[in-house]
Design a protein around this motif. Sequence first.
Motif, PDB file in Angstrom:
ATOM      1  N   ILE A   1      78.757  -5.407 -10.354  1.00 55.31           N
ATOM      2  CA  ILE A   1      77.744  -4.531 -10.945  1.00 55.31           C
ATOM      3  C   ILE A   1      76.826  -3.976  -9.867  1.00 55.31           C
ATOM      4  N   ARG A   2      76.444  -4.809  -8.908  1.00 52.80           N
ATOM      5  CA  ARG A   2      75.595  -4.322  -7.813  1.00 52.80           C
ATOM      6  C   ARG A   2      76.319  -3.235  -7.020  1.00 52.80           C
ATOM      7  N   ARG A   3      77.618  -3.440  -6.790  1.00 56.59           N
ATOM      8  CA  ARG A   3      78.377  -2.438  -6.051  1.00 56.59           C
ATOM      9  C   ARG A   3      78.468  -1.132  -6.820  1.00 56.59           C
ATOM     10  N   LEU A   4      78.736  -1.218  -8.126  1.00 59.69           N
ATOM     11  CA  LEU A   4      78.821  -0.014  -8.941  1.00 59.69           C
ATOM     12  C   LEU A   4      77.471   0.706  -8.997  1.00 59.69           C
TER      13      LEU A   4
ATOM     14  N   ILE B   1      76.860  -6.242   8.258  1.00 58.32           N
ATOM     15  CA  ILE B   1      77.366  -5.383   9.327  1.00 58.32           C
ATOM     16  C   ILE B   1      78.870  -5.204   9.196  1.00 58.32           C
ATOM     17  N   ALA B   2      79.582  -6.303   8.904  1.00 60.59           N
ATOM     18  CA  ALA B   2      81.037  -6.224   8.797  1.00 60.59           C
ATOM     19  C   ALA B   2      81.474  -5.334   7.635  1.00 60.59           C
ATOM     20  N   GLU B   3      80.708  -5.332   6.548  1.00 61.69           N
ATOM     21  CA  GLU B   3      81.091  -4.563   5.363  1.00 61.69           C
ATOM     22  C   GLU B   3      80.584  -3.128   5.390  1.00 61.69           C
ATOM     23  N   ALA B   4      79.789  -2.790   6.395  1.00 60.81           N
ATOM     24  CA  ALA B   4      79.194  -1.456   6.455  1.00 60.81           C
ATOM     25  C   ALA B   4      80.216  -0.411   6.873  1.00 60.81           C
ATOM     26  N   GLU B   5      80.030   0.817   6.376  1.00 57.68           N
ATOM     27  CA  GLU B   5      80.887   1.923   6.795  1.00 57.68           C
ATOM     28  C   GLU B   5      80.703   2.218   8.278  1.00 57.68           C
ATOM     29  N   ASP B   6      79.482   2.064   8.764  1.00 60.72           N
ATOM     30  CA  ASP B   6      79.176   2.299  10.169  1.00 60.72           C
ATOM     31  C   ASP B   6      78.444   1.068  10.696  1.00 60.72           C
TER      32      ASP B   6
ATOM     33  N   ALA C   1      77.565   0.012  13.592  1.00 57.13           N
ATOM     34  CA  ALA C   1      76.538   0.228  14.610  1.00 57.13           C
ATOM     35  C   ALA C   1      75.219   0.653  13.971  1.00 57.13           C
ATOM     36  N   ARG C   2      75.298   1.526  12.977  1.00 58.23           N
ATOM     37  CA  ARG C   2      74.077   1.959  12.291  1.00 58.23           C
ATOM     38  C   ARG C   2      73.517   0.836  11.426  1.00 58.23           C
ATOM     39  N   ALA C   3      74.402   0.033  10.844  1.00 62.06           N
ATOM     40  CA  ALA C   3      73.948  -1.108  10.050  1.00 62.06           C
ATOM     41  C   ALA C   3      73.192  -2.100  10.930  1.00 62.06           C
ATOM     42  N   LEU C   4      73.668  -2.312  12.151  1.00 63.01           N
ATOM     43  CA  LEU C   4      72.971  -3.218  13.071  1.00 63.01           C
ATOM     44  C   LEU C   4      71.587  -2.683  13.402  1.00 63.01           C
ATOM     45  N   GLU C   5      71.471  -1.375  13.584  1.00 61.87           N
ATOM     46  CA  GLU C   5      70.155  -0.806  13.881  1.00 61.87           C
ATOM     47  C   GLU C   5      69.206  -0.987  12.699  1.00 61.87           C
TER      48      GLU C   5
END
Length: 526
Positions: free
Chosen positions: A128-131, A472-477, A479-483
């Motif tokens: 549900i959170r993802r949707l 970070i691992a699940e992010a599309e980007d 590097a941007r997630a780390l920032e």
Amino acid sequence: MHSAVALRLAGLAPDQRAAATAPPGPVLCVAPAGSGKTTTLVARIAWLVDGGAAPGTITALTFNKRAAEELTARLAAALPAGTEPVRVRTFHALGLEILRGAGEPVSPLIDRETAIRTILPLATDAEIRRLDTVFSRLKLDLDVTAGDVAADPEAGPIARAFVAYEAAIAAAGGLDFDDLVARALHLLEGRPEVLAEWRERCTNLLVDEAQDPDRMQLRMALLLAAPANRIFLVGDDDQSIYGWRLADVRRLLGLAETSLPGLRRVDLETNYRCPEVVIERAVRLVEHNEERFSKVIRARPGAVGRLVLAPTRLDAMDGIIAVLRSWPDDDGTRAVLARTNRELLPAVAACLALDVPFAARDIELPVEHPDLDRLLDRAASDLGPAGPLLVRLSRAGGDPELRSAVLAWAPPFGSFEELRAAIELTRARLDRLRRDDAVLTLATAHGTKGLEFDHVAVIGLDEGRFPSARSIAEAEDPARALEEERRLAYVAWTRARRSLTLVYDPDAPSAFLREAFDPGELGATA
């Protein structure tokens, strides 16, 4: 100039005064943590009114209701008695006002989670959170309709769920929270007379926390401000921490090039909140980000205080008890901050052990779970072969996380009666100690944006936890997630007025600690 306005401007620092009195036109006030952005906003509005702007033509937009209430109260005290109130709204409240004023339906307002559970009754909380995030991205980021999705012959299950969700809203004749902005924007774009009316009310438009709006909120603000663009945006790229709500720091960084040519930038440079030592290390940390404005952030003169590195191999609860006991016995407010609510559960246990009142609005403990009593009833009435307490609990079914929590708590107890008695005792203590007016706050770093405390401890600064390896691992980007994770740590550290304590595992300190401190400073402790 009215004497009260002159006195207010005279009390500002030079950089705040320069921002508050910047010539009309597109202005971006870059306001780091603790730099007095709300003070500057209030002064700006008072200066506009004193200069002849009718209050009814001034609109200030805030990101959340708490900020709107604070700004409204401070403006009431700042403007001369009898002055017409200035319109202060959240983006969603403004959207509601626009729709209602144009005679558009604004009810019923559909709760998204409830609607998703209706069309997908077997969906887990995580699904549900993802949707929820995907639906918002479709509506607000991509401006996609259910018709657009339905026309795609290769639409996948999530896309089909969106179509079903939108059909459910349409069948109810209502709208959801995102629609308040999306439908208001489309109304403004499609009805020139409504747009003209609202542009008059937004002749001077101010946007607080300008790093946080999603794409559609920013589109609405820029549409209302055009063509004169008498818009004053206050924001801080280093505090852009709501990517999961569709904020994107690049929108703020690119305003001058993509949306507001001729934008005047005015920087606030002094953090009036934090001790100098905290500012030095927080800035050293966030300067590792590439997506940020080059800027100066300095401490106020005489900004004394402490920064305590607290490496510990104690278990989580005992480590927090040590922190609580280390704070001075003064009248200061205090907070324990973590990356997630789950990491704050040991802090609640520490408060119960020390009998310390605490505020924790968003933390639900296993003993408060609505299904706990039903789980115990199922286990106690197990009709299978009689067995030990733990065996019967393990067969009880229901929420796996709740069952795991109960199994971890149950070993000291020999019977269901003893376990139930312990649960009731804990509930009673929670009722007594959990108070909104407590001096101690337990919260996530996200939850304390815009707040400040005298003494702050940030826990869980361990490798893999903060920054969150999973996020970070699940992010599309990644590097941007780390920032963004780095910005989140910066926000947490800069809540502190007198002292900041950073708690971590000496054998696996967070990469953020290694960026902000030299190896010899991180040390180890027994």
